[in-house]
Design an enzyme around this catalytic site. Structure first.
Site, mmCIF file in Angstrom:
data_model
loop_
_atom_site.group_PDB
_atom_site.id
_atom_site.type_symbol
_atom_site.label_atom_id
_atom_site.label_comp_id
_atom_site.label_asym_id
_atom_site.label_seq_id
_atom_site.Cartn_x
_atom_site.Cartn_y
_atom_site.Cartn_z
ATOM 1 N N CYS A 1 -11.945 -1.405 -3.381
ATOM 2 C CA CYS A 1 -13.003 -1.805 -2.443
ATOM 3 C C CYS A 1 -14.320 -1.080 -2.706
ATOM 4 O O CYS A 1 -15.399 -1.697 -2.684
ATOM 5 C CB CYS A 1 -12.544 -1.568 -1.009
ATOM 6 S SG CYS A 1 -11.875 0.086 -0.696
ATOM 7 N N HIS B 1 -17.470 0.259 4.536
ATOM 8 C CA HIS B 1 -17.820 1.428 3.730
ATOM 9 C C HIS B 1 -19.331 1.509 3.509
ATOM 10 O O HIS B 1 -20.029 0.492 3.488
ATOM 11 C CB HIS B 1 -17.164 1.337 2.344
ATOM 12 C CG HIS B 1 -15.676 1.507 2.336
ATOM 13 N ND1 HIS B 1 -14.944 1.858 3.442
ATOM 14 C CD2 HIS B 1 -14.778 1.365 1.318
ATOM 15 C CE1 HIS B 1 -13.658 1.933 3.110
ATOM 16 N NE2 HIS B 1 -13.538 1.631 1.831
#
Length: 381
Positions: A176, A289
């Site tokens: 990711c 994130h």
């Protein structure tokens, strides 16, 4: 307290605001991407979702529905423990089936997000039966001959894998943090060639799964109520704290998450010589994130040109309002498709226009996992 839960070190008390400054912001996430609009249809591929009860598995279903991905049938697969559960999807109710070696008979595309050990066991089995596997784990990412793909970055890597040939295969979904970083860095790399990249990540609970998200919520309530926070997923207090990413530390001092970014970027860019270093931190954010990225280029690239390049990059939205001190935040990109980029500025430590700093935010479950996998599957159609 359950004996399976162990207390964290004592909580650090501090005043906390009860209100969020900004509840939600709607980004223009769908304006520049092409979406296949078909849904359930007889000539679509047969699809299986492996790990359907997990956070990413659930997001697979959401993304498939959002993008009207064509399918003639869909199988919901999970562990024996989850077998028998009812799973609603697009107006129908499905029964979750136990994942076995016989689960892939007649399956064209399988989306895997059940952990590396499950992928290693069942991925090759599925491929041998003619299924094209899109795997979200780290099991195959660095295997030679298995493409590691971000559709906006290197779709050519999977060009040899075709649907409808009867020949199976495996395509790996990158980590990711790698996906979110390279969505922003690659358009600049194509223009001026990145020689060195320094990344610091601020990673959300979702990266550790649904249980970690639940633990963050639990700990937050406990700390605010003056209770001792309990730890099951992490070894220390997570709420109102941050710490080095929980991936194992390697002999070189880097952790596995950091080395994933190094190795995966080199493979995706097909450039073994690009210099990369990363520091990965777990922060108490639910599902998106953030990353601070410093880039050094072979050719000069000024910040205005960089903004123009990023503004036209697929899957990227620029939020860079210096006057209002308004830049990307994890909250704003949560549940959104696009990666947001801001704080675009010249690196003053380098001469001329050979360095830039940027700040990137992206939804870890969506573009960092499920959306990227479904986009890979769309490339197969």
């Amino acid at each position: 307290m359950s004996s399976s839960l162990r207390p964290c070190p004592p909580a650090i008390s501090s005043p906390h605001s009860a209100a969020l400054r900004r509840a939600s912001v709607f980004l223009p996430t769908r304006a520049r991407r092409s979406v296949v609009r078909m849904g359930l249809r007889e000539d679509g591929p047969s699809v299986a979702v492996v790990g359907v009860t997990g956070a990413v598995g659930q997001e697979f279903l959401q993304v498939l529905s959002d993008r009207d991905f064509p399918y003639r049938s869909i199988s919901m697969l999970a562990s024996k423990r989850s077998a028998g559960k009812k799973m609603p999807f697009e107006g129908k109710e499905y029964v979750v089936e136990e994942l076995t070696e016989d689960s892939f008979n007649g399956i064209d595309i399988a989306l895997f997000s059940a952990g590396g050990s499950i992928s290693k066991k069942f991925g090759p089995v599925a491929a041998s039966q003619g299924t094209i596997v899109v795997d979200n784990s780290s099991a195959f990412r660095m295997d030679e001959g298995i493409p590691l793909v971000i559709p906006e970055v290197n779709p050519e890597a999977m060009a040899h894998i075709k649907l409808g040939t009867g020949k199976g295969g495996i395509i790996a979904n990158p980590n990711c943090s790698t996906i979110i970083c390279l969505m922003a860095a690659t358009p600049l790399h194509r223009h001026s060639k990145v020689l060195r990249m320094v990344v610091s990540t601020y990673q959300a609970a979702s990266g550790a799964g649904a249980a970690a998200m639940e633990e963050l919520e639990l700990q937050t309530r406990e700390v605010l109520e003056g209770k001792q926070p309990t730890c099951k997923i992490f070894k220390q207090q997570y709420a109102f704290n941050l710490f080095s990413h929980n991936a194992p530390i390697l002999s070189n001092g880097y952790n596995e998450e950091e080395m994933k970014m190094v190795k995966e970027t080199r493979k995706i860019w097909n450039d073994p010589n690009v210099m990369i270093t990363a520091t990965c931190i777990r922060v108490p954010v639910m599902r998106a994130h953030a990353e601070s990225v410093n880039l050094q280029f072979e050719k000069p690239l000024d910040e205005n040109t960089a903004k123009e390049i990023l503004s036209n990059a697929p899957g990227v939205v620029v939020i860079d309002d210096r006057a209002s001190n308004y830049f990307p935040t994890p909250l704003e990109v949560s549940s959104k498709d696009d990666v947001a980029v801001g704080r675009i500025r010249r690196d003053l430590s380098q001469d001329g226009d050979y360095g830039l700093d940027i700040f990137v935010c992206g939804d870890q479950i969506r573009k960092g996992a499920a959306l990227n996998a479904v986009q890979i599957a769309e490339k197969l159609l």
